[in-house]
Design a protein around this motif. Structure first.
Motif, PDB file in Angstrom:
ATOM      1  N   ASN A 250      20.031 -13.814  -7.103  1.00  0.00           N
ATOM      2  CA  ASN A 250      20.083 -12.387  -6.754  1.00  0.00           C
ATOM      3  C   ASN A 250      20.516 -12.148  -5.317  1.00  0.00           C
ATOM      4  N   ILE A 251      21.468 -12.937  -4.847  1.00  0.00           N
ATOM      5  CA  ILE A 251      22.047 -12.721  -3.521  1.00  0.00           C
ATOM      6  C   ILE A 251      23.558 -12.898  -3.619  1.00  0.00           C
ATOM      7  N   GLY A 252      24.265 -12.380  -2.623  1.00  0.00           N
ATOM      8  CA  GLY A 252      25.702 -12.573  -2.554  1.00  0.00           C
ATOM      9  C   GLY A 252      26.039 -13.899  -1.911  1.00  0.00           C
ATOM     10  N   LEU A 253      27.044 -14.587  -2.451  1.00  0.00           N
ATOM     11  CA  LEU A 253      27.526 -15.839  -1.884  1.00  0.00           C
ATOM     12  C   LEU A 253      28.625 -15.566  -0.862  1.00  0.00           C
ATOM     13  N   GLY A 254      29.066 -16.623  -0.202  1.00  0.00           N
ATOM     14  CA  GLY A 254      30.207 -16.529   0.681  1.00  0.00           C
ATOM     15  C   GLY A 254      31.487 -16.892  -0.037  1.00  0.00           C
TER      16      GLY A 254
ATOM     17  N   THR B 185      33.545  -9.912  -1.183  1.00  0.00           N
ATOM     18  CA  THR B 185      32.626  -9.039  -1.882  1.00  0.00           C
ATOM     19  C   THR B 185      31.287  -8.952  -1.150  1.00  0.00           C
ATOM     20  N   TYR B 186      30.806 -10.080  -0.660  1.00  0.00           N
ATOM     21  CA  TYR B 186      29.568 -10.115   0.140  1.00  0.00           C
ATOM     22  C   TYR B 186      29.877 -10.806   1.466  1.00  0.00           C
ATOM     23  N   ASN B 187      29.483 -12.062   1.623  1.00  0.00           N
ATOM     24  CA  ASN B 187      29.700 -12.783   2.868  1.00  0.00           C
ATOM     25  C   ASN B 187      31.030 -13.538   2.838  1.00  0.00           C
ATOM     26  N   ALA B 188      31.549 -13.817   4.026  1.00  0.00           N
ATOM     27  CA  ALA B 188      32.707 -14.693   4.105  1.00  0.00           C
ATOM     28  C   ALA B 188      32.279 -16.160   4.068  1.00  0.00           C
ATOM     29  N   ILE B 189      31.196 -16.488   4.788  1.00  0.00           N
ATOM     30  CA  ILE B 189      30.760 -17.879   4.951  1.00  0.00           C
ATOM     31  C   ILE B 189      29.282 -17.955   4.614  1.00  0.00           C
ATOM     32  N   MET B 190      28.905 -18.956   3.818  1.00  0.00           N
ATOM     33  CA  MET B 190      27.494 -19.133   3.485  1.00  0.00           C
ATOM     34  C   MET B 190      27.130 -20.610   3.565  1.00  0.00           C
TER      35      MET B 190
END
Length: 675
Positions: free
Chosen positions: A527-531, A557-562
């Motif tokens: 339930n979180i956004g990935l990079g 869509t969410y993060n660039a880097i994870m």
């Protein structure tokens, strides 16, 4: 991943997962678009080609998005919500037609062939339907394509079902939709059926019979009497196909009894031609035709050439076996296989200029029903088109010095290509991958390390599960100059993971000059956004020298880097020695960086704009110590730009200020633009 790998959904503890924010990243729409000013627009991954110059494959066709074309249908999307038709479309938009409606493309250059990416409904109880689509050019005589949904529409949990009415395959798994483990819930929740529909699209090619000029109009129209309630057109590829290649000094399969009409099985004739060619030191030639082959063709020390992938088509049925093979396969089908590595593998195999069209409609990971398989050293795969197999190319090493180039792989149930176990000094270059059901390109160092391999200048579009490019362990790996667009769920564009029993990373891992677009998906289990790029330490530390240099992360869509470690092992493993340099981030729904691990990374000349939330989401390993986060960001200078909260890196008291908010409101960025 494929074969016997099990995708167990990752889980975060209740302490780390509050109720999920809705995935309303881009609102799904429906608008009639009778005429578009860009009806002849050529795109690459639904972008202006200038934005991705020098990245991705140099292909011999041009792409046009249906949402830019003239139509009396309805544009659906944009929408990035999994399990929706727009989410799996190129650019996250398409055109929906009902019987009688049409979409019309203006050819941007001369063409005598087209490829249509489309979706039509499944049968009510699964198994697919067929439906017509009429093709006319400049209002002339109509040709009919017979579309099918027999190779699309999967449902339910991994490894999926073809039955839209099936109950949960794993009632003891965490289910995002109810926030529960159904088997442990009283009363058990009612899951909406069909549950998690996916893998909606298929493709079909058509030779037009003559060459048309730039400016000519190609209309795709659904007949008024179509049995499909709707037909979605995603895009049109158009191409000028050259004449078939002829080789008169070769072992021609026709001379050994092969049937180019496809009515009779030709596998034995292929075997005879191969045996003769090896004795006489000739190549094997497969002239134009459709050849029925319903089993593996074992290749070793042989060159096999077709007349071109539009002309030489090797097509097979999936065949149920009377009893499982030692590798647990319960089906066989068309494929060219090197000998098993335990038997020494194959050597000096060269395959080029033909299509492999399978008949795989369900995912059975133990089945060997891949287009290319086995172990092949000192070999080349060049100019193949592979469709409807389980995995396009699955290599089981150890093996070395094999090079794949100029291939097109579409509509796979699982991976596009996997270098599995001890593959060394090998490469995949200038190839095109669309609509894979798992990682499009993967290197998996299970038990034995992959080393000195390269993925370069590939274009990847719309993997429906997992990642565009995934590297699971390995030594001295290069991922360069690739274009990756529109991953749909449970993965993203670029991924490095110590997962699936992989050996650790070592040496130098170069992730250089790649472009990703509309990536950074929502992880449905966490339930979180990935990079768009994400590093995941699940089973071991990630501590090799990882260089992420010159990459462009567009419209994330969410993060660039994870950088992430799974919750149960967050105090066991860390991510270190990662270096980001000369990176551009153009648009994030949330942050530039999300760190959910202990460790550190350096940043130099990382420029960002249109950042939707705080630039750095630094949760570390969730201990929130007085000294700050367990993850340190080292600023080496030149890190400029930002978004709604100001400069993305400068305000924070580096190196390890806690800025932990991994579900901020999503701010939809503007479309990518020249830097």
């Amino acid at each position: 991943m494929s074969r016997s790998t099990t995708r167990v959904p990752p889980r975060w503890s209740a302490a780390a997962t509050a109720a999920a924010v809705g995935l309303g990243v881009l609102v799904a729409g429906g608008t009639t678009a009778y005429a578009s000013p860009s009806a002849a627009a050529v795109t690459r991954a639904a972008l202006n080609p200038s934005l991705v110059a020098g990245r991705g494959a140099d292909v011999d066709f041009v792409e046009q998005e249906a949402e830019n074309a003239k139509t009396n249908g309805v544009v659906i999307g944009p929408d990035r919500t999994a399990y929706t038709l727009p989410s799996e479309a190129s650019g996250r938009s398409a055109v929906k037609l009902i019987p009688g409606q049409w979409v019309e493309f203006t050819l941007p250059s001369a063409a005598n062939a087209i490829n249509v990416r489309y979706s039509i409904p499944d049968a009510p109880n699964g198994g697919g339907i067929t439906a017509p689509l009429n093709v006319t050019v400049n209002g002339g005589s109509s040709r009919t394509m017979t579309l099918t949904s027999q190779y699309s529409w999967l449902y339910n949990q991994y490894p999926f079902s073809n039955d839209p009415n099936a109950d949960l395959l794993h009632p003891d798994w965490w289910i995002t939709e109810c926030g529960c483990v159904p088997a442990a819930t009283t009363p058990a929740p009612q899951i909406t059926k069909p549950f998690r529909p996916t893998h909606f699209y298929d493709e079909q090619r058509l030779l037009l019979g003559k060459t048309y000029r730039a400016g000519d109009k190609v209309r795709l129209q659904v007949p008024k009497n179509s049995n499909a309630a709707w037909t979605v057109i995603d895009l049109l590829d158009s191409q000028l196909v050259g004449a078939p290649k002829i080789n008169l000094i070769a072992a021609n399969v026709l001379a050994f009894g092969a049937d180019p009409t496809g009515r009779r099985e030709s596998a034995d004739a292929f075997d005879r031609a191969i045996a003769f060619a090896k004795k006489t030191k000739l190549k094997v030639y497969i002239p134009p035709g459709i050849y029925q082959v319903n089993r593996h063709i074992v290749v070793d020390n042989v060159t096999i050439e077709g007349a071109g992938s539009w002309y030489t088509i090797i097509k097979g049925k999936e065949v149920a076996l009377s009893e499982p093979l030692p590798d647990l396969s319960i089906h066989t089908g068309v494929g060219f296989y090197g000998k098993d590595a335990k038997d020494g593998g194959s050597n000096n195999v060269h395959l080029s200029g033909f299509s492999i069209i399978g008949d795989v409609r369900e995912r059975i990971d133990t089945d060997q029903v891949n287009g290319i398989g086995g172990a092949m050293s000192n070999s080349t795969i060049d100019g193949l088109y592979i469709q409807h197999t389980k995995v396009g190319l699955w290599f089981d090493g150890p093996m070395t010095n094999t090079h794949v180039k100029n291939v097109t792989v579409v509509d796979q149930i699982a991976d596009g290509l996997n270098f599995h176990t001890g593959v060394t000094n090998s490469s995949v270059k200038n190839s095109f991958w669309r609509n894979t059901g798992d990682d499009a390109l993967a290197m998996w160092s299970e038990k034995t390390v992959n080393a000195n391999n390269t993925f370069d200048r590939n274009t990847i579009q719309s993997p429906t599960l997992a990642n565009g490019i995934a590297i699971y362990g390995g030594k001295n790996i290069t991922v360069s100059n690739n274009l990756v667009a529109d991953p749909v769920r449970e993965g993203s564009a670029l991924h490095l993971g110590t997962r699936f029993g992989a050996e650790p990373f070592s040496g130098t891992i170069n992730i250089t000059n790649n472009t990703t677009v509309r990536s950074g998906t929502y992880e449905l289990n966490w339930n979180i956004g990935l990079g768009a790029i994400w590093l995941f330490a699940l089973e071991k530390n990630i501590d090799a020298n990882i260089q992420v240099v010159g990459d462009h992360f567009l419209d994330n869509t969410y993060n660039a880097i994870m950088l992430v470690v799974d919750w149960p092992v967050k105090d066991l493993y860390s991510i270190t020695n990662v270096h980001f340099k000369d990176v551009r981030v153009d648009g994030t729904g949330t942050s530039v960086i999300s760190a959910r691990a202990a460790g550190s990374a350096t940043f130099e000349n990382v420029d960002a704009r249109n950042v939707g939330a705080v630039g750095v989401n630094n949760c570390g390993s969730f201990h929130f110590t007085p000294a700050g986060s367990e993850f340190s960001l080292v600023d080496l200078g030149g890190n400029d730009g930002g978004g709604t909260t100001g400069p993305w890196l400068a305000p924070w008291e580096l190196p390890n200020t806690i800025t932990c908010d991994d579900r901020p409101p999503v701010v939809v960025p503007p479309a990518p633009a020249p830097w």
